[in-house]
Design a protein around this motif. Structure first.
Motif, mmCIF file in Angstrom:
data_model
loop_
_atom_site.group_PDB
_atom_site.id
_atom_site.type_symbol
_atom_site.label_atom_id
_atom_site.label_comp_id
_atom_site.label_asym_id
_atom_site.label_seq_id
_atom_site.Cartn_x
_atom_site.Cartn_y
_atom_site.Cartn_z
ATOM 1 N N ILE A 1 -45.101 -14.880 44.753
ATOM 2 C CA ILE A 1 -43.716 -15.320 45.823
ATOM 3 C C ILE A 1 -43.219 -13.714 45.927
ATOM 4 N N SER B 1 -42.596 -19.977 48.811
ATOM 5 C CA SER B 1 -43.799 -20.881 48.922
ATOM 6 C C SER B 1 -44.486 -19.702 49.534
ATOM 7 N N LEU B 2 -45.868 -19.759 49.349
ATOM 8 C CA LEU B 2 -46.224 -18.928 49.630
ATOM 9 C C LEU B 2 -46.555 -19.359 51.522
#
Ligand SMILES: Cc1cc2nc3c(=O)[nH]c(=O)nc-3n(C[C@H](O)[C@H](O)[C@H](O)COP(=O)(O)OP(=O)(O)OC[C@H]3O[C@@H](n4cnc5c(N)ncnc54)[C@H](O)[C@@H]3O)c2cc1C
Length: 450
Positions: A43, A136-137
């Motif tokens: 992250i 978050s991704l």
């Protein structure tokens, strides 16, 4: 019977805990639940993925669930949200999000690594199509897609902490105009004034429009569902894209349901073994508070370094081992365009609040030999415990090599090395890396003199 260890959360602390547990007790069944799609990704690298410095998403997401299962022997259940813990029956209830099905799992040991959530802004329009978080991704992918497809020209970043700094650089590198709204007078609240002024100067040098004392009160949203202007108590700012970097808070909704002890910052309080006050339940990472070993106070310092280490400790102990997480001093570093910035240990205010007879001293030294190309200065603002003649904190900012000096000071703080002993350290002298007197030695000599 085979031991069963359940881990809730799959980003930094969770995979560390699960992998370690499996290594300590290879016979154990270790199951990791993650409500998102991805596990164990970087992250912290998202700002650099957005800027293009890291071009391949695979580089920040090397550990897909199948790889984690194959290489670590951990059973990974993504898109599974743990909704309830039944501590007396030693069970959890998880919702399988794809099929909206609820399943019960029993455990011998449970490790909570539920992390943090982005603070709520609590104003209308915050869910508009072009308002993003970086948590978050999936957030990173969404921002990248929006920037590529919509080609925004103006970005408003709300919040001038270290993630906000990284995003300023990212967005500017993409040629986007950036306005940074911050509640305070200077960016990076919590750092010493000297550092904050240097950070502001660097932002200004790179044409980031910094707007101090801005409390966001609303968003004007157009018919297309996108924010057009960000409205504050004292103005309004045009935006094609808005990014919230207003900080995070511990995600303890599961823990608080069952009376797990929370601390002053609403984070889980554990002992050194990462054990909570509830039988067979451990916790690690951003959902926890950490003990600062300088003043022995619990603080909330959400960092990947602590999450991973606490995760390993929790995993090892849950699997039958005996290890401890000894606490932190706090070591944070950030790159603000061409300025390296780091904080180690306590601030002046925190030191005084902890009853330390503290004073502040600044030295400015050369990063390397003056005549060597690229020479820059390294500024150290040190917080000195006068009675014990030790450094208890420092802000360091400047050119290349700055953060490495902060690490050295961090070591001195953690190991309680006296100013005298720091001045005797045997440090490298080599024109490309350091002058004859390294900035850390310059600081120690100056402190000794005074
Ligand atoms: C942009 C950015 C840059 C950063 N840079 C740095 C850096 O340079 N250095 C550094 O040390 N730290 C950095 N950090 C902080 C670092 O990312 C966090 O400290 C770290 O991710 C914490 O890990 P964690 O596993 O404790 O929590 P989280 O990362 O919050 O992960 C918790 C996970 O648990 C899952 N979860 C929560 N509740 C449930 C549930 N009930 N059921 C199932 N799953 C659940 C969540 O979906 C999430 O994936 C950065 C953070 C950001 C956002």
């Amino acid at each position: 019977m085979r031991q069963r260890i359940l881990v809730v959360g799959g980003l930094a602390a969770g995979p560390s805990a699960a992998s370690k547990a499996k290594r300590i007790n290879p016979d154990a069944e270790v199951i990791l639940f993650e409500e998102g799609e991805h596990v164990s990704y970087g992250i912290c690298e998202i700002p650099y993925y957005l800027s293009g410095s890291i071009s391949d998403i695979q580089d920040i997401n090397p550990m897909d669930p199948a790889t984690l299962e194959r290489t670590r022997g951990v059973n990974v259940k993504t898109l599974h949200s743990v909704e309830e813990i039944l501590p007396v029956r030693k069970k959890i209830i998880a919702r399988e999000l794809e099929h909206n099905r609820v399943i019960e799992y029993s455990y011998d040991k449970l490790i909570l690594t539920t992390g943090s959530t982005v603070r709520k802004l609590g104003v209308k329009g915050v869910d508009a199509r072009n308002v993003f978080r970086v948590k978050s991704l999936a957030d990173g992918i969404a921002i990248k897609r929006y920037v590529t497809e919509m080609k925004p020209r103006a970005c408003v970043i709300i919040g001038g902490g270290y993630v906000g700094m990284e995003l300023c650089e990212t967005l500017r590198s993409l040629g986007i105009n950036v306005t940074l709204l911050h509640l305070d007078d200077y960016p990076m609240t919590g750092l010493e004034q000297e550092t904050r002024e240097a950070v502001l100067a660097e932002l200004t040098r790179h044409k980031v429009e910094f707007r101090p004392r801005q409390k966001v009160t609303g968003f004007n949203v157009g018919l297309d569902g996108c924010v057009k202007t960000v409205v504050t108590e004292s103005g309004s700012f045009n935006a094609d894209i808005v990014i919230l970097s207003i900080g995070v808070e511990p995600n303890t909704s599961l823990a608080s349901q069952i009376g797990i002890r929370l601390g002053r910052y609403n984070g889980i309080v554990t002992d050194e073994r990462q054990v909570t006050n509830i039988d067979s339940i451990f916790a690690a990472g951003d959902c926890c508070e950490v003990k600062n070993v300088i003043n022995n106070k619990f603080m909330y310092i959400p960092l990947a370094t602590y999450a991973s280490r606490q995760g390993r400790v929790a995993g090892e102990n849950a699997a039958g081992g005996a290890t401890v997480f000894k606490g932190v001093i706090r070591s944070i570093g950030v790159k603000v365009f061409d300025l390296e910035v780091a904080q180690v240990g306590l601030s002046l205010d925190e030191s005084r609040d902890s009853g330390i007879d503290a004073e502040k001293m600044q030295v400015i030294a050369d990063s390397n030999v003056k005549s060597y190309p690229g020479n820059r200065s390294v500024n150290i603002v040190a917080i000195l415990d006068r009675r014990r003649r030790r450094i208890v904190g420092a802000n360091v900012f400047g050119g290349p090599g700055t953060v490495l000096r902060a690490n050295l000071l961090g070591l001195a703080i953690q190991q309680k090395i006296s100013v005298e002993d720091i001045s005797h350290l045997d440090l490298v002298y080599s024109p490309p890396f350091s002058p004859l007197w390294d900035p850390v030695l310059v600081l120690a000599n100056q402190l000794r003199k005074e």
